[in-house]
Design an enzyme around this catalytic site. Structure first.
Site, short mmCIF file in Angstrom:
data_model
loop_
_atom_site.label_atom_id
_atom_site.label_comp_id
_atom_site.label_asym_id
_atom_site.label_seq_id
_atom_site.Cartn_x
_atom_site.Cartn_y
_atom_site.Cartn_z
CG ASP A 68 -8.87 -28.20 -24.23
OD1 ASP A 68 -8.38 -29.00 -25.03
OD2 ASP A 68 -9.21 -27.03 -24.56
CD GLU A 95 -12.03 -26.24 -14.15
OE1 GLU A 95 -11.81 -27.07 -13.23
OE2 GLU A 95 -11.16 -25.45 -14.55
CG HIS A 137 -4.45 -25.28 -23.23
ND1 HIS A 137 -3.70 -26.25 -22.65
CD2 HIS A 137 -4.77 -24.40 -22.25
CE1 HIS A 137 -3.54 -25.96 -21.37
NE2 HIS A 137 -4.18 -24.85 -21.10
#
Lengths: 362, 352
Positions: free
Chosen positions: B100, B75, B144
């Site tokens: 998240d 990420e 999540h």
């Protein structure tokens, strides 16, 4: 699908074998090509240009140190003294119409290597409106769209991932450019560097990763911070060929750059260059550098200084001491003018606080 | 003609197509990939697989692997690479699979994407739209379900956009991609397939009966910074975004409260004029969000309303939010600011 051991095995002692019998030839082939012609065969003009540029960085940084001492430069200021051959050797080999450069916070030298007016760089350091980034970036955050110089980044290692994006854009635009992404031996321990290595190699991006190994991550020596201190090996797991280069010799740096850039331009994917160098001053102006001995610094200054080294070559080739002194005098003048400019330019208007936040007014 | 009436008219005609939010987002990406060669869609599983929520389905097949591609699970690297692409003139649309998962990329968003414009004095900008499904109500548990929007609204230099309907999702996503600033585009995943009344034990409603599921073909944009008036009313003002727009709407309808409901749509830039107009009219203000209470975006809204509309207020501003806890798994519906808590807050506001 699991890769078979056969295709990924790394036999010990395979150097010297040809590509046919050595599956990992690619990982050391560039080093071998470099070893064959380790010093760039520079013309007299080029030698003089390298000398002038390195000297400009040295004198500029000395002056910046003085201005910092006088309180004209505040906050953080990281000097490039000792590392001049790295930026000059590498950036002299770029195609400035196409290639991009990005680096960390020790960025004054990389900007000067482009021939950017020292006045606007110094004025950025003093935070004046006339600075190259209107005084908003300061020492660590300077940019030049004109030169495709993407800054000056204060977060250790964060610029490496951006470099990956620049390289992706070069490839996507098919503009033939490559990205030269500098970072330090300290940044080399940041996770996102390896995320970028993986993507760059996976997608064969035109990027040259340059680790400027100046031996200290702030106050921590490489030996105390890094499990693998031979940083050129750090790309091996991503199948990125590494090069181990003496960053204190501008001709060696340039020769290595030629090999690396050719590889990248041929679409072969990234290269990882380790430039072994040394910073004479502390990490920043507030660092007394007590983590090393005076003798260590003195020894490098006396025996490995990049500017003194090139000076010797120039003298051997017939340049007189007077010629070289004249260059030094001229450069001192340029730097003094830059300092005057930076000291006497006005500070930005308070309203600038709210400009450049979002595309509209804020 | 307002958005609402346009959609209404279209549904009465029966001629226009109805999409759910996933299809509307897919449509926006498709249009922008077609329209602007600088637009690139990237992220984990967005290419071959078409995205975990199918928002990018078919895009790689149509636009090719150089325009729509899969990335490693990195990420921070994904966002960092996107910043570099944006600085060089591209318009990347990276997807972070769940909000998240965005935290490893926070450094890049805060220190690079948001700040590049300021510190380079607009020499470089980082146009990019980070799409990410967010919010709870799907039994996603701690990792999540989160609503981290306030982390981003707190960062000057970022814009934060949260659509609540298919029509808005398409128009806002197109505007975000065309915007020259980095945009955090949070997609409320609970309402991807249909609006949510707040009653988890009632059958899910599909989008096709909702007026805002009428999504015109082709290009249109909804400017960032304009709230949508979901319902006009006199008794109180409800400020909400994302999933909570629908929950608040259903509670007000059920209770027969003459509420004016504003869907903020973009948190930064915020349509403060619309909020002021409405609160000055009603004199009462309820703020609803899923995110935790302390330093949530509701705190900012409450402060703004108090600062600007103090002399018009008939009662203290009320907030109904998630609790100051990690997002729970087993107690999700106790945590979720559902109809009971919203109803109590409305009663309290109206009784003062």
């Amino acid at each position: 699908m699991a890769r078979t051991a056969k295709t990924r095995k790394t036999p010990a002692g395979n150097k010297g074998k040809g590509p046919a019998e050595d599956v990992d030839f690619a990982l050391h082939s560039l080093q071998e090509a470099f070893e064959k012609a380790k010093r760039y065969d520079a013309s007299e003009d080029e030698l003089l240009a390298f000398y002038r540029q390195m000297l400009l960085i040295r004198r500029f940084e000395e002056k910046a140190g003085q201005l910092y001492g006088l309180g004209l430069i505040g906050g953080f200021c990281h000097l490039y003294i000792g590392q001049e051959a790295v930026a000059i050797g590498l950036q002299s080999a770029l195609d400035n119409d196409r290639d991009s450069v990005i680096t960390g916070y020790r960025d004054h030298g990389h900007m000067l290597a482009y021939g950017i007016d020292p006045k606007v760089i110094m004025a950025e350091l003093t935070g004046r409106q006339a600075g190259i980034s209107k005084g908003k970036g300061g020492s660590m955050h300077m940019f030049s769209t004109e030169h495709k110089f993407y800054g000056g980044h204060g977060i250790v290692g964060a610029q490496v991932a951006l470099g990956g994006g620049l390289a992706l854009a070069h490839k996507y635009n098919e503009d033939g450019g490559l990205c030269l992404a500098y970072f330090g031996d300290g940044a080399a321990n940041q996770g996102q560097v390896y995320e970028t290595f993986n993507m760059a190699s996976l997608w064969k991006l035109p990027i040259v990763f340059v680790i400027e190994n100046n031996q200290y991550a702030m106050g921590t020596s490489t030996a105390r911070s890094s499990a693998e201190t031979e940083f050129h090996r750090r790309g091996t797991a991503f199948r990125i060929p590494g090069m181990d280069v003496n960053g204190m010799d501008v001709l060696e740096v340039r020769a290595a750059a030629e090999v690396a850039f050719k590889h990248v331009r041929e679409g072969m994917g990234p290269v990882l260059m380790e430039l072994n160098t040394y910073r004479y001053r502390g990490h920043s102006m507030s660092d007394p550098a007590k983590y090393r001995t005076r003798e260590e610094v003195q020894d490098i200054r006396e025996h490995k200084d990049p500017i003194e080294g090139l000076k010797k070559t120039l003298v051997e080739q017939g340049k007189s001491e007077d010629d070289l002194k004249a260059i030094d005098k001229e450069i001192r003048k340029i730097v003094a003018e830059a300092a005057d400019f930076a000291e006497n330019s006005p500070e930005p208007e308070p309203a600038e606080l709210y400009t450049d936040v979002l595309v509209e007014g804020y | 003609m307002s958005t609402e009436t346009k959609a209404q008219a279209a549904s009465e005609n029966g001629g226009e197509r109805r999409l759910n939010m996933i299809e509307a987002i897919n449509d926006a990406l498709d249009i922008m990939l077609e329209k602007d060669p600088d637009v690139i869609v990237m992220g984990e599983d967005v290419g071959y697989f078409g995205g975990v929520f199918r928002c990018t389905a078919g895009l790689q097949k149509k636009h090719g692997k150089t325009r729509v591609f899969d990335t490693p699970i990195s990420e921070c690297g994904i966002i960092g690479v996107a910043v570099g692409m944006g600085a060089y003139g591209l318009r990347p649309v990276p997807e972070i699979q769940f909000a998240d998962y965005i935290y490893p990329g926070l450094d890049q968003l805060v220190s690079e994407a948001a700040r590049l414009r300021y510190r380079s004095a607009t020499e470089y900008i980082a146009p990019m739209t980070v799409r990410s499904p967010f919010g709870g109500g799907i039994f996603g548990g701690q990792t999540h379900s989160q609503s981290p929007e306030a982390l981003f609204t707190h960062v000057s230099g970022l814009k934060t956009v949260i659509p609540s309907t298919p029509y808005d999702a398409k128009g806002l996503l197109i505007a975000s991609i065309e915007d020259n600033d980095p945009v955090i585009f949070f997609e409320p995943k609970r309402i991807y397939n249909g609006p949510f009344s707040g009653y988890y034990d009632k059958p899910a409603e599909p989008w096709k009966r909702h007026a805002q599921s009428v999504v015109p073909e082709g290009y249109y944009r909804i400017p960032l910074g304009e709230a949508r008036t979901v319902a006009e009313g006199e008794a109180l003002t409800v400020l909400a975004y994302g999933t909570m727009v629908h929950v608040a709407e259903s509670v007000c309808r059920e209770k027969g409260v003459d509420a004016e409901i504003l869907d903020l749509r973009t948190l930064v830039p915020l349509d403060i004029e619309a909020i002021e107009r409405s609160v000055e009219k009603t004199g009462r203000c309820l703020i609803v969000h899923e995110a935790t209470r302390t330093s949530g975006f509701g705190a900012e809204l409450s402060a703004l309303v108090t600062e600007r509309c103090f002399y018009h207020l008939e009662a203290p501003v009320e907030r109904v939010t998630g609790f100051d806890t990690p997002y729970p798994h087993s107690l999700e519906w106790a945590y979720f600011p559902g109809p009971i808590r919203i109803g109590e807050a409305i009663d309290k506001l109206l009784s003062e």
